[in-house]
Design a protein around this motif. Structure first.
Motif, PDB file in Angstrom:
ATOM      1  N   THR A 118      -4.286 -20.200  22.006  1.00 15.93           N
ATOM      2  CA  THR A 118      -4.457 -20.556  20.646  1.00 15.93           C
ATOM      3  C   THR A 118      -3.696 -21.676  20.280  1.00 15.93           C
ATOM      4  O   THR A 118      -3.981 -22.557  19.647  1.00 15.93           O
ATOM      5  N   ALA A 119      -2.362 -21.570  20.463  1.00 12.22           N
ATOM      6  CA  ALA A 119      -1.321 -22.570  20.028  1.00 12.22           C
ATOM      7  C   ALA A 119      -1.623 -23.921  20.999  1.00 12.22           C
ATOM      8  O   ALA A 119      -1.589 -24.779  20.182  1.00 12.22           O
ATOM      9  N   TRP A 120      -2.001 -23.604  22.204  1.00 10.26           N
ATOM     10  CA  TRP A 120      -1.995 -25.054  23.169  1.00 10.26           C
ATOM     11  C   TRP A 120      -2.865 -25.867  22.571  1.00 10.26           C
ATOM     12  O   TRP A 120      -3.044 -26.931  22.433  1.00 10.26           O
ATOM     13  N   ILE A 121      -4.337 -25.329  22.367  1.00 14.21           N
ATOM     14  CA  ILE A 121      -5.343 -26.055  21.876  1.00 14.21           C
ATOM     15  C   ILE A 121      -5.480 -26.065  20.436  1.00 14.21           C
ATOM     16  O   ILE A 121      -5.755 -27.221  19.790  1.00 14.21           O
ATOM     17  N   ASN A 122      -5.587 -25.025  19.666  1.00 11.08           N
ATOM     18  CA  ASN A 122      -5.883 -25.078  18.297  1.00 11.08           C
ATOM     19  C   ASN A 122      -4.756 -25.590  17.397  1.00 11.08           C
ATOM     20  O   ASN A 122      -5.095 -26.236  16.449  1.00 11.08           O
ATOM     21  N   PHE A 123      -3.518 -25.303  17.714  1.00 14.59           N
ATOM     22  CA  PHE A 123      -2.496 -25.575  16.846  1.00 14.59           C
ATOM     23  C   PHE A 123      -1.868 -27.188  17.324  1.00 14.59           C
ATOM     24  O   PHE A 123      -1.645 -27.873  16.481  1.00 14.59           O
ATOM     25  N   LEU A 124      -1.893 -27.441  18.888  1.00 19.11           N
ATOM     26  CA  LEU A 124      -0.967 -28.425  19.040  1.00 19.11           C
ATOM     27  C   LEU A 124      -2.025 -29.485  19.505  1.00 19.11           C
ATOM     28  O   LEU A 124      -1.724 -30.596  19.911  1.00 19.11           O
ATOM     29  N   ALA A 157       4.518 -25.103  29.407  1.00 13.94           N
ATOM     30  CA  ALA A 157       4.250 -26.478  28.830  1.00 13.94           C
ATOM     31  C   ALA A 157       4.246 -26.287  27.311  1.00 13.94           C
ATOM     32  O   ALA A 157       4.504 -27.133  26.620  1.00 13.94           O
ATOM     33  N   LEU A 158       3.613 -25.085  26.671  1.00 12.35           N
ATOM     34  CA  LEU A 158       3.637 -24.778  25.395  1.00 12.35           C
ATOM     35  C   LEU A 158       4.978 -24.807  24.868  1.00 12.35           C
ATOM     36  O   LEU A 158       5.276 -25.134  23.900  1.00 12.35           O
ATOM     37  N   ARG A 159       5.784 -24.016  25.484  1.00 10.78           N
ATOM     38  CA  ARG A 159       7.170 -23.816  25.029  1.00 10.78           C
ATOM     39  C   ARG A 159       7.931 -24.942  24.672  1.00 10.78           C
ATOM     40  O   ARG A 159       8.583 -25.279  23.734  1.00 10.78           O
ATOM     41  N   ASP A 160       8.065 -26.013  25.744  1.00 11.05           N
ATOM     42  CA  ASP A 160       8.475 -27.242  25.798  1.00 11.05           C
ATOM     43  C   ASP A 160       8.006 -28.002  24.394  1.00 11.05           C
ATOM     44  O   ASP A 160       8.599 -28.925  23.800  1.00 11.05           O
ATOM     45  N   GLN A 161       6.610 -27.961  24.367  1.00 10.10           N
ATOM     46  CA  GLN A 161       5.872 -28.843  23.257  1.00 10.10           C
ATOM     47  C   GLN A 161       6.060 -28.414  22.031  1.00 10.10           C
ATOM     48  O   GLN A 161       6.404 -29.379  20.963  1.00 10.10           O
TER      49      GLN A 161
END
Length: 327
Positions: A108-114, A129-133
């Motif tokens: 959800t965060a990787w695609i929808n938020f970021l 990758a999500l944690r770092d971004q």
């Protein structure tokens, strides 16, 4: 099932996350009492004022309560802001500082938020990758759970038998040749998200606009798909207890389109820096949250009709993390 006060809180978040009169800065009391178990009071968390939030669907509310009970056992002064309506509202509550800790899904965060268009198939790689971004947004991601609550389409056994559909490639072929027969029920978010129906259609090569779709609430979709009259196919979450309870058949995502949705603890970075003990306390909890475990908890709420707070506390007690307090 959910209390009127939580509905009001959720409504206030939707209308505006800046209004303090809805209690968004303080939340409400944790609904049930717990005492320490394997989670013992941690000096660094003693009296720490923390607000725990969640989205409004069953699994999220359960996860929110699990976080609350764990942090209370560790000595924190926890306020409850579970049952916020929608992913975007919950995210905004985190970014704006009105929620300190939550469980969010990596996909959800990787695609929808970021705004990333391509998921990372490996769960660990996706998390890292999500944690770092997302660090640039003031959020700290820790302790991904093994549970992976990804999207899927499902059907009842009669539909499976009559269509012979086993994979989403089969479903796509039906959508291309006989769109009316591919009639599908979806929730609002899935209907528009790129990690939902439009993205799935693009990946599997059919026009999403030709498939008749009804937008319904999630709880209605499961029963309507089981009945087969209103929904031939329906959007489901793979850890939802109603799949087994209603004897639904999940269609295989044979191209692995849907991203990983590992539930992961997200902490506002100032809070994570001030209270690193949150990551230590929640680590064993996340490790115990497998697909089988969370599916059973979801089933107890959605099929058996139990309260999410009771289900969450019973699981925490069963795992030995906490003991029952005096309610």
């Amino acid at each position: 099932m959910r209390q009127t006060t939580r509905r009001l809180i959720a409504l206030c978040v939707v209308v505006t996350t800046a209004v303090t009169g809805c209690g968004l800065q303080s939340g409400s009391a944790v609904p049930l009492s717990v005492e320490p178990g394997s989670i013992q009071p941690v000096p660094g968390l003693e009296g720490a004022k923390l607000i725990v939030g969640s989205k409004e669907f069953t699994e999220q509310v359960i996860l929110g309560y699990i976080l609350e009970f764990g942090l209370v056992a560790a000595g924190a002064d926890v306020r409850d802001l579970t049952n916020i309506s929608g992913s975007n509202s919950t995210r905004q509550a985190m970014v704006s500082g009105q929620v300190d800790v939550t469980y969010e899904y990596t996909g959800t965060a990787w695609i929808n938020f970021l705004g990333n268009e391509t998921a990372i198939p490996d769960a660990t790689g996706q998390f890292e990758a999500l944690r770092d971004q997302d660090a640039a947004n003031g959020l700290t991601w820790v302790n991904p759970a093994p549970m992976d609550n990804t999207y899927a389409l499902a059907m009842n056994q009669a539909t499976a038998d009559s269509t012979g559909i086993k994979t989403l490639s089969d479903y796509a072929a039906l959508a291309r040749t006989d769109p009316a027969a591919a009639q599908t029920c979806v929730e609002t978010e899935f209907n528009s998200r790129q990690d939902g129906f439009p993205g799935m259609a693009a990946a599997y090569g059919f026009d999403p606009n030709v498939v008749p779709r009804q937008v319904l609430q999630g709880g209605i979709i499961y029963q309507a798909t089981a009945d087969g009259s209103q929904c031939t196919f329906g959007e489901v979450f793979t850890t939802d207890g109603r799949i087994k309870g209603l004897n639904l058949t999940v269609i295989e995502d044979d191209k692995s389109f849907f991203p990983r949705y590992n539930a992961t603890v997200v902490i506002r970075t100032p809070i994570a820096d001030e209270y690193p003990e949150i990551a230590e306390v929640t680590g064993p909890i996340s490790a115990a949250l497998t697909n089988d475990e969370i599916t059973e908890l979801n089933r107890q709420v959605d099929i058996d009709g139990r309260e999410p707070a009771d289900v969450a506390r019973d699981w925490m007690v069963k795992q030995g993390f906490v003991t029952v307090g005096s309610d």
